[in-house]
Design a protein around this motif. Sequence first.
Motif, PDB file in Angstrom:
ATOM      1  N   MET A  84       0.821  -1.201   0.000  1.00  0.00           N
ATOM      2  CA  MET A  84       0.000   0.000   0.000  1.00  0.00           C
ATOM      3  C   MET A  84       0.854   1.250   0.000  1.00  0.00           C
ATOM      4  SD  MET A  84      -2.536   1.266   2.979  1.00  0.00           S
ATOM      5  CE  MET A  84      -3.730   0.063   2.528  1.00  0.00           C
ATOM      6  N   GLY A  85       2.033   1.186   0.577  1.00  0.00           N
ATOM      7  CA  GLY A  85       2.893   2.364   0.600  1.00  0.00           C
ATOM      8  C   GLY A  85       2.548   3.318   1.720  1.00  0.00           C
ATOM      9  N   THR A  86       2.701   2.867   2.951  1.00  0.00           N
ATOM     10  CA  THR A  86       2.402   3.712   4.106  1.00  0.00           C
ATOM     11  C   THR A  86       3.582   4.618   4.385  1.00  0.00           C
ATOM     12  OG1 THR A  86       3.237   2.018   5.595  1.00  0.00           O
ATOM     13  CG2 THR A  86       0.884   1.980   5.121  1.00  0.00           C
ATOM     14  N   SER A  87       3.477   5.396   5.441  1.00  0.00           N
ATOM     15  CA  SER A  87       4.568   6.305   5.764  1.00  0.00           C
ATOM     16  C   SER A  87       5.795   5.500   6.211  1.00  0.00           C
ATOM     17  CB  SER A  87       4.134   7.290   6.849  1.00  0.00           C
ATOM     18  OG  SER A  87       3.893   6.620   8.044  1.00  0.00           O
ATOM     19  N   HIS A  88       6.957   6.109   6.116  1.00  0.00           N
ATOM     20  CA  HIS A  88       8.230   5.440   6.336  1.00  0.00           C
ATOM     21  C   HIS A  88       8.396   4.920   7.757  1.00  0.00           C
ATOM     22  CE1 HIS A  88       9.462   7.030   2.450  1.00  0.00           C
ATOM     23  NE2 HIS A  88       8.942   8.172   2.846  1.00  0.00           N
ATOM     24  N   ASP A  89       7.766   5.549   8.726  1.00  0.00           N
ATOM     25  CA  ASP A  89       8.026   5.199  10.109  1.00  0.00           C
ATOM     26  C   ASP A  89       7.057   4.171  10.682  1.00  0.00           C
ATOM     27  OD1 ASP A  89       5.940   6.986   9.959  1.00  0.00           O
ATOM     28  OD2 ASP A  89       6.550   8.167  11.684  1.00  0.00           O
ATOM     29  N   VAL A  90       6.207   3.584   9.851  1.00  0.00           N
ATOM     30  CA  VAL A  90       5.241   2.607  10.327  1.00  0.00           C
ATOM     31  C   VAL A  90       5.519   1.270   9.653  1.00  0.00           C
ATOM     32  CG1 VAL A  90       2.789   2.027  10.490  1.00  0.00           C
ATOM     33  CG2 VAL A  90       3.505   4.396  10.698  1.00  0.00           C
ATOM     34  N   ASP A  91       5.681   0.242  10.458  1.00  0.00           N
ATOM     35  CA  ASP A  91       5.916  -1.102   9.943  1.00  0.00           C
ATOM     36  C   ASP A  91       4.591  -1.657   9.415  1.00  0.00           C
ATOM     37  OD1 ASP A  91       6.324  -3.845   9.583  1.00  0.00           O
ATOM     38  OD2 ASP A  91       7.542  -4.048  11.385  1.00  0.00           O
ATOM     39  N   GLU A  92       4.519  -1.859   8.116  1.00  0.00           N
ATOM     40  CA  GLU A  92       3.276  -2.296   7.471  1.00  0.00           C
ATOM     41  C   GLU A  92       2.852  -3.693   7.874  1.00  0.00           C
ATOM     42  OE1 GLU A  92       3.269  -1.768   3.254  1.00  0.00           O
ATOM     43  OE2 GLU A  92       3.855   0.321   3.390  1.00  0.00           O
TER      44      GLU A  92
ATOM     45  N   PRO B 202      -2.851  -6.568   9.270  1.00  0.00           N
ATOM     46  CA  PRO B 202      -1.649  -5.732   9.085  1.00  0.00           C
ATOM     47  C   PRO B 202      -1.994  -4.473   8.279  1.00  0.00           C
ATOM     48  CG  PRO B 202      -1.162  -8.026   8.611  1.00  0.00           C
ATOM     49  CD  PRO B 202      -2.663  -7.931   8.778  1.00  0.00           C
ATOM     50  N   ILE B 203      -1.493  -3.338   8.706  1.00  0.00           N
ATOM     51  CA  ILE B 203      -1.899  -2.093   8.047  1.00  0.00           C
ATOM     52  C   ILE B 203      -1.484  -2.050   6.581  1.00  0.00           C
ATOM     53  CG2 ILE B 203      -2.065  -0.752  10.167  1.00  0.00           C
ATOM     54  CD1 ILE B 203       0.602   0.579   9.323  1.00  0.00           C
ATOM     55  N   GLY B 204      -0.439  -2.775   6.234  1.00  0.00           N
ATOM     56  CA  GLY B 204      -0.021  -2.814   4.839  1.00  0.00           C
ATOM     57  C   GLY B 204      -0.990  -3.554   3.945  1.00  0.00           C
TER      58      GLY B 204
ATOM     59  N   GLU C 180     -11.383   5.876  13.876  1.00  0.00           N
ATOM     60  CA  GLU C 180     -10.510   4.892  14.507  1.00  0.00           C
ATOM     61  C   GLU C 180      -9.059   5.082  14.066  1.00  0.00           C
ATOM     62  OE1 GLU C 180      -9.274   2.386  16.996  1.00  0.00           O
ATOM     63  OE2 GLU C 180     -11.404   2.846  16.936  1.00  0.00           O
ATOM     64  N   SER C 181      -8.153   5.165  15.025  1.00  0.00           N
ATOM     65  CA  SER C 181      -6.705   5.182  14.765  1.00  0.00           C
ATOM     66  C   SER C 181      -6.303   6.253  13.754  1.00  0.00           C
ATOM     67  CB  SER C 181      -6.247   3.797  14.293  1.00  0.00           C
ATOM     68  OG  SER C 181      -6.611   2.807  15.220  1.00  0.00           O
ATOM     69  N   LEU C 182      -6.836   7.436  13.919  1.00  0.00           N
ATOM     70  CA  LEU C 182      -6.593   8.512  12.956  1.00  0.00           C
ATOM     71  C   LEU C 182      -5.112   8.823  12.780  1.00  0.00           C
ATOM     72  CD1 LEU C 182      -9.498  10.994  13.806  1.00  0.00           C
ATOM     73  CD2 LEU C 182      -9.427   9.213  12.041  1.00  0.00           C
ATOM     74  N   ASP C 183      -4.361   8.846  13.871  1.00  0.00           N
ATOM     75  CA  ASP C 183      -2.936   9.189  13.777  1.00  0.00           C
ATOM     76  C   ASP C 183      -2.175   8.233  12.862  1.00  0.00           C
ATOM     77  OD1 ASP C 183      -3.137  11.417  15.414  1.00  0.00           O
ATOM     78  OD2 ASP C 183      -2.650  10.309  17.225  1.00  0.00           O
ATOM     79  N   VAL C 184      -2.588   6.998  12.811  1.00  0.00           N
ATOM     80  CA  VAL C 184      -1.932   6.007  11.964  1.00  0.00           C
ATOM     81  C   VAL C 184      -2.516   6.021  10.550  1.00  0.00           C
ATOM     82  CG1 VAL C 184      -1.517   3.524  11.645  1.00  0.00           C
ATOM     83  CG2 VAL C 184      -1.440   4.518  13.949  1.00  0.00           C
ATOM     84  N   LEU C 185      -3.836   6.104  10.452  1.00  0.00           N
ATOM     85  CA  LEU C 185      -4.503   5.867   9.174  1.00  0.00           C
ATOM     86  C   LEU C 185      -4.637   7.084   8.264  1.00  0.00           C
ATOM     87  CD1 LEU C 185      -7.276   3.419  10.401  1.00  0.00           C
ATOM     88  CD2 LEU C 185      -5.052   2.883   9.363  1.00  0.00           C
TER      89      LEU C 185
END
Length: 141
Positions: A1-9, A42-44, A59-64
Amino acid sequence: MGTSHDVDESLTLEQIEDRHWGNPPADATRLIRTVYELRHKPIGSLDVEDLRILLLQQESLDVLVPIALTLLEQNPLAEGDFYPGDLLTAVLKIPQAYWQQHPDQGSRASAVTGAVESLGNLDDHDAPHDTIWQQINMFRG
């Protein structure tokens, strides 16, 4: 999906936030059961519809939100199960307090609305023009 660099997908929302909800209540609605299930994914591997559901539930706005913004920057009319642009309308429904606390993300969301504006009549893109523009105007204040 290509999440931000600091989050383990490979991590789930429960793992990232270290908040374990367990199983949904026996009388939970389908929506609530879905949110519980998505927190274990998994968020990825979250797709546009998964993000749309979770964001509409705040839900989980800071992450999503950063993940959703990255998708919207690539395709402002990213589509879940309802219509082209339904992810954008979910993002724009996030309370103003969130955007005030995350001005960099607010700027990114504003840039996405500018990209939508350049598309012209959204009906030409099979997207509900009036619905999306109503949400954009509410976001812009």
